[in-house]
Design an enzyme around this catalytic site. Structure first.
Site, PDB file in Angstrom:
ATOM      1  CB  SER A 277       0.201   1.452  -4.258  1.00  0.00           C
ATOM      2  OG  SER A 277       0.487   0.182  -4.777  1.00  0.00           O
ATOM      3  CD  GLU A 278      -2.609   5.209  -1.250  1.00  0.00           C
ATOM      4  OE1 GLU A 278      -2.541   6.352  -1.607  1.00  0.00           O
ATOM      5  OE2 GLU A 278      -3.629   4.529  -1.329  1.00  0.00           O
ATOM      6  CB  SER A 279       3.870   7.789  -0.448  1.00  0.00           C
ATOM      7  OG  SER A 279       4.240   6.800   0.265  1.00  0.00           O
TER       8      SER A 279
ATOM      9  CB  VAL B  67      -0.918  -0.275   1.168  1.00  0.00           C
ATOM     10  CG1 VAL B  67      -1.446   1.416   1.207  1.00  0.00           C
ATOM     11  CG2 VAL B  67      -1.925  -1.007   1.096  1.00  0.00           C
TER      12      VAL B  67
END
Length: 179
Positions: free
Chosen positions: A52-54, A49
């Site tokens: 994917s996010e940052s 996550v």
């Protein structure tokens, strides 16, 4: 010569150490592990996550205003803090890796519980919102055994879920197996 260079590049990129360093970093690993253990969520899923996010950029801020490694909206983080009985919530604290990962891993664990362990639904909710996923479940007759990622009506969310699951698989491969 070009073919040889292509082969060497391909070979180097397949090396785990190269992939770990350049393609799939795992910064903040100790923080992730502690938070995941406390929140009962898989560390490789959380790492995926974050990737994917940052892409592990602590100071990431999205156009809509999501903050930090796990790209939490301040309003969501404030709700998380309330649910956790954390009276010290502030947007500034949300920007620190420890708090961001702690809140994000707690939230992901909560979504997994809410969606009966279904990673696809939980990840879709992480991206598109809990309410949207509940609406889709009702509208399309999905149950907690839902597995058809291509049926997710928001293309961005479909691609997000696919990307996180692909990243999770890679983090497991590069950083170890589950117990």
């Amino acid at each position: 010569m070009i073919l040889l260079m292509a082969f060497v590049t391909f070979f180097v990129m397949q090396q785990k150490s190269v992939q770990r360093t350049f393609m799939f970093p795992y910064e903040y690993q100790e923080i992730v592990q502690v938070c995941c253990k406390e929140n009962n969520v898989d560390e490789f899923l959380v790492a995926a996550v974050i990737k994917s996010e940052s892409n592990f950029k602590n100071n990431a801020v999205s156009t809509p205003g999501a903050v930090g490694l796990m790209q939490l909206m301040p309003s969501t983080a404030e709700w998380i803090a309330s649910e956790m009985h954390d009276n010290d919530y502030s947007k500034e604290r949300l920007e620190t890796p420890e708090i961001n990962i702690y809140y994000g891993s707690w939230y992901l664990s909560r979504l997994l519980r809410d969606f009966h362990g279904n990673k696809i639904l939980a990840l879709a909710a992480y991206n598109a919102g809990h309410g949207n996923v509940e609406e889709w479940m009702e509208q399309y007759g999905w149950d907690y055994d839902f597995s058809d990622i291509s049926a997710i009506p928001f293309r961005e969310t479909e691609m997000y879920v696919r990307g996180v699951l692909r990243n999770e698989k890679k983090y497991i491969e590069l950083y170890g197996k589950r117990e």
